[in-house]
Design an enzyme around this catalytic site. Structure first.
Site, short mmCIF file in Angstrom:
data_model
loop_
_atom_site.label_atom_id
_atom_site.label_comp_id
_atom_site.label_asym_id
_atom_site.label_seq_id
_atom_site.Cartn_x
_atom_site.Cartn_y
_atom_site.Cartn_z
N GLY A 113 34.51 41.52 -38.15
CA GLY A 113 35.50 42.37 -38.12
C GLY A 113 35.72 43.01 -39.24
O GLY A 113 34.98 42.86 -40.51
N GLY A 115 36.93 43.09 -42.47
CA GLY A 115 37.73 42.16 -43.53
C GLY A 115 38.21 42.83 -44.66
O GLY A 115 39.11 42.20 -45.41
N LYS A 136 38.36 51.82 -46.90
CA LYS A 136 37.36 50.44 -47.25
C LYS A 136 37.83 49.89 -48.60
O LYS A 136 37.79 50.59 -49.77
CB LYS A 136 36.14 50.77 -47.27
CG LYS A 136 34.97 49.63 -47.41
CD LYS A 136 33.59 49.83 -47.08
CE LYS A 136 32.71 48.55 -47.16
NZ LYS A 136 31.31 48.70 -46.98
N GLY A 149 39.94 41.09 -49.30
CA GLY A 149 40.04 42.26 -48.71
C GLY A 149 39.74 43.59 -49.61
O GLY A 149 40.14 44.45 -49.36
N ASP A 295 26.07 44.13 -36.81
CA ASP A 295 27.55 44.64 -37.16
C ASP A 295 27.43 45.65 -38.09
O ASP A 295 28.46 46.51 -38.76
CB ASP A 295 28.26 43.62 -37.68
CG ASP A 295 27.81 42.95 -38.78
OD1 ASP A 295 26.65 42.27 -38.61
OD2 ASP A 295 28.34 42.98 -39.97
N ASP A 305 27.85 51.54 -43.57
CA ASP A 305 27.81 50.37 -44.43
C ASP A 305 26.74 50.37 -45.46
O ASP A 305 25.76 49.50 -45.20
CB ASP A 305 27.92 48.98 -43.53
CG ASP A 305 29.17 48.91 -42.72
OD1 ASP A 305 29.83 49.78 -42.99
OD2 ASP A 305 29.20 48.30 -41.67
#
Length: 629
Positions: A113, A115, A136, A149, A295, A305
């Protein structure tokens, strides 16, 4: 200037949000937003951005922000940084975090997920184009696990620059609108060696057609036989149906009237096709993603990513850019294979509603799709307009020559473009050969590169001990139970470690051989190799002149000029090498944001000629090959 065709007409308070995903996909509303927990029966859970202390805008992409309909005046507002980091929530935004799972380095990891990332919503721009925006590094979510986080300036800047550089190369990618840093400090252990330092918390505003990924569909996966982990929504197959319906409408709205199964299968086929096209593009610019977990792959076929990515300097097919990839799973040469493997895992994830009997034939076409697109891109890079049966062999020989001579990837193709004239005299190829060889690595540099690769394959247990354990296991299979409850898994790990040790030995042996080679002897060998390939290439180019076609330019000179312009438009002068990104990071760390802007300007015009050091290579070619984690 705004992106072509987009008029900047909205302001930060009046962006047209239409948060479709939160309407069509289940949202968990009862969870405490900042408490890590398993989220079952939902694709999203609510989130709340954590404020940064004294946020400041480091750099922004006017082109990317214009996709949202924001004018340059709005982008430059004094409070833009507060909106771009979440200190102020854009009116109409609905912060949420996405629940997904993933296969990481080949093993199912269960719930992962967002995070550190938060979905803000989807903006419809003046052309009614839909763009999802994210923050992000905005703080804790239900998926933060033991992390905080947050993201720091160096990693955030790498992602920002990588997104915009990839877009400028003309390859599919998510975008980055802005990066904001702050006086908020977080602890980070950069080299994982116990030396913790305080770094500035930073946030990237990300933009994409969608950030849904292969792992989004793995939330319903039952317990994995190897890892013992399961998705948080096992058996809740209605989630798969809703995800497939949504992604189908996103990727192929023209199929709205078709049956559900027809739309789903066509959607899977579209994802496979886009993925093949994506990785083909990477291979032709020397890009290595570094962490191709399920992912980290978007259903839209866009690069997503950017973490430990790298562009090759010295051509090395086994190039690894991620220091955590000890087995070389995500090496440059294996990226197509891994992308296909990930498509297979996506097929398995949706199998409860779309049986494998339907998706297997689609997956079987991946290699053909990849090879066709890769060949088309390579022909364009080499200035070949026609297709011939032996083109693949010509490409193979080129890369073999580059590997054996230690040629610079980007430089080689750029020089081929600069010297695109058509020659009937082989001696006329000498200037091109010399230009390419001017950036070939020395024997010592190539030896150091082999040693660098060997270190990445270092096994966790000495080879002699591994061999002894394998021998004992062959004599008594029960011996493996002392190391785990699954002997088959333990044996596989042993063999994997042994393979790593043998790879390291082979690389070190190659390094020794290279050190025995004098610079003069290497130059002689390199000259022969390049002369051989360039003459074969020139013969192939001459065939282009003789091919009759409508509007074909008959003279060699005019044809060469046309080829040169085309080749210069697809063979970049610069790419975002790690040393270029590090220069930007160093500038940002000392608050020199204008220098970051300069680097952004360079990498977003990769095909333009310019008189700067970015097209000349790093001071030491090996610095572009270091790994990042």
């Amino acid at each position: 200037m705004p992106a072509p065709g987009v008029t900047g007409s909205a302001n930060l308070e009046t962006l047209h949000f239409d948060n479709l995903q939160l309407r069509v996909l289940p949202v968990h509303v009862n969870a405490e937003p900042k408490t890590p927990q398993e989220i079952s029966g939902a694709c999203f859970s609510r989130a709340t951005p954590s404020p940064l202390e004294n946020p400041v805008l480091v750099v922004s992409s006017k082109d990317a922000l214009a996709l949202l309909g924001l004018s340059e005046e709005q982008q430059a507002r004094a409070d833009a940084a507060a909106y771009f980091c979440g200190n102020k929530v854009l009116p109409g935004a609905e912060p949420a975090a996405h629940c997904y799972c993933g296969h990481q380095f080949g093993n199912f990891a269960g719930q992962l997920g967002d995070g550190a990332t938060m979905y803000l919503g989807e903006v419809l721009n003046p052309l009614s184009e839909r763009w999802e925006i994210q923050l992000k590094g905005a703080g804790l979510t239900n998926y933060s696990r033991t992390a905080d986080g947050r993201k720091v300036l160096r990693s955030s800047l790498r992602e920002f620059l990588a997104s915009e550089a990839m877009h400028a190369l003309g390859l599919p990618t998510t975008r980055a609108g802005a990066i904001v840093t702050s006086d908020t400090r977080v602890e980070r252990d950069l080299l994982y060696n116990g030396n913790v330092k305080l770094e500035r918390a930073s946030v990237v505003l990300r933009i994409a057609h969608s950030f849904l990924r292969f792992g989004s569909f793995e939330i319903c996966k039952p317990t994995d036989a190897t890892t013992g982990r399961a998705g948080p929504s096992v058996g809740q197959h209605h989630l798969l149906e809703r995800l497939l319906d949504h992604v189908s409408a996103l990727l192929q709205p023209q199929l709205a009237g078709k049956s559900q199964k027809t739309r789903w299968l066509a959607t899977f086929e579209e994802i496979v096709s886009r993925t093949a096209v994506l990785v083909a593009g990477w291979q032709t610019v020397g890009f290595c993603h570094g962490v191709l977990n399920t992912d980290n792959m978007a259903v839209t076929g866009e690069a997503i990513d950017y973490g430990p990515f790298g562009y090759m300097e010295i051509y090395e097919p086994n190039f690894i850019c991620n220091m955590s990839d000890n087995g070389g799973r995500y090496s440059y040469k294996d990226q197509p294979k891994i992308c296909k493997w990930n498509c297979g895992k996506l097929a398995e994830a949706i199998a409860p509603v779309l049986p494998l009997e339907s998706t297997r034939p689609v997956l079987a076409r991946f290699d053909r799709l990849f090879e066709a697109h890769y060949a088309a891109l390579m022909r364009r890079k080499l200035g070949l307009t026609s297709e011939r049966a032996d083109d693949a062999e010509l490409f193979r020989k080129l890369f073999d020559t580059m590997e054996r001579t230690g040629a610079d990837f980007t430089h080689t193709f750029r020089k081929l473009a600069h010297h695109a004239d058509v020659h009937t005299d082989p001696k006329a190829l000498v200037p091109l050969r010399d230009a390419i060889m001017g950036r070939c690595a020395s024997p010592e540099q190539m030896a150091q590169l082999q040693e660098q690769r060997a270190r990445s394959f270092k096994p966790s247990v000495p080879k002699a001990q591994l061999l002894q354990m394998v021998h004992m296991a062959q004599r008594d299979p029960s011996f493996l139970r002392a190391f785990g409850s699954n002997p088959s898994l333990v044996k596989a790990e042993l063999l994997e470690e042994l393979a790593k040790a043998e790879k390291a030995e082979a690389l070190l042996s190659r390094a020794c051989e290279l050190r025995k080679l004098s610079t003069a002897d290497k130059t002689v060998a390199d000259t022969h190799l390049w002369d051989t390939w360039l003459q074969e290439y020139n013969v192939r180019v001459l065939l282009e002149v003789e091919i009759p076609s409508e509007g074909n330019i008959s003279t060699h000179e005019a044809f060469g000029m046309e080829r040169k312009q085309e080749m210069l438009s697809c063979n970049p002068r610069v790419v975002l090498h790690n040393w270029v990104a590090q220069e930007a990071i160093d500038a940002a760390e000392r608050h020199d944001y204008s220098h970051v802007e300069q680097i952004l300007a360079v990498i977003t015009k990769p095909y333009d000629e310019a008189d700067d050091h970015y097209g000349c290579g790093p001071p030491d070619p090996l610095t572009a090959s270091y790994c990042v984690s």
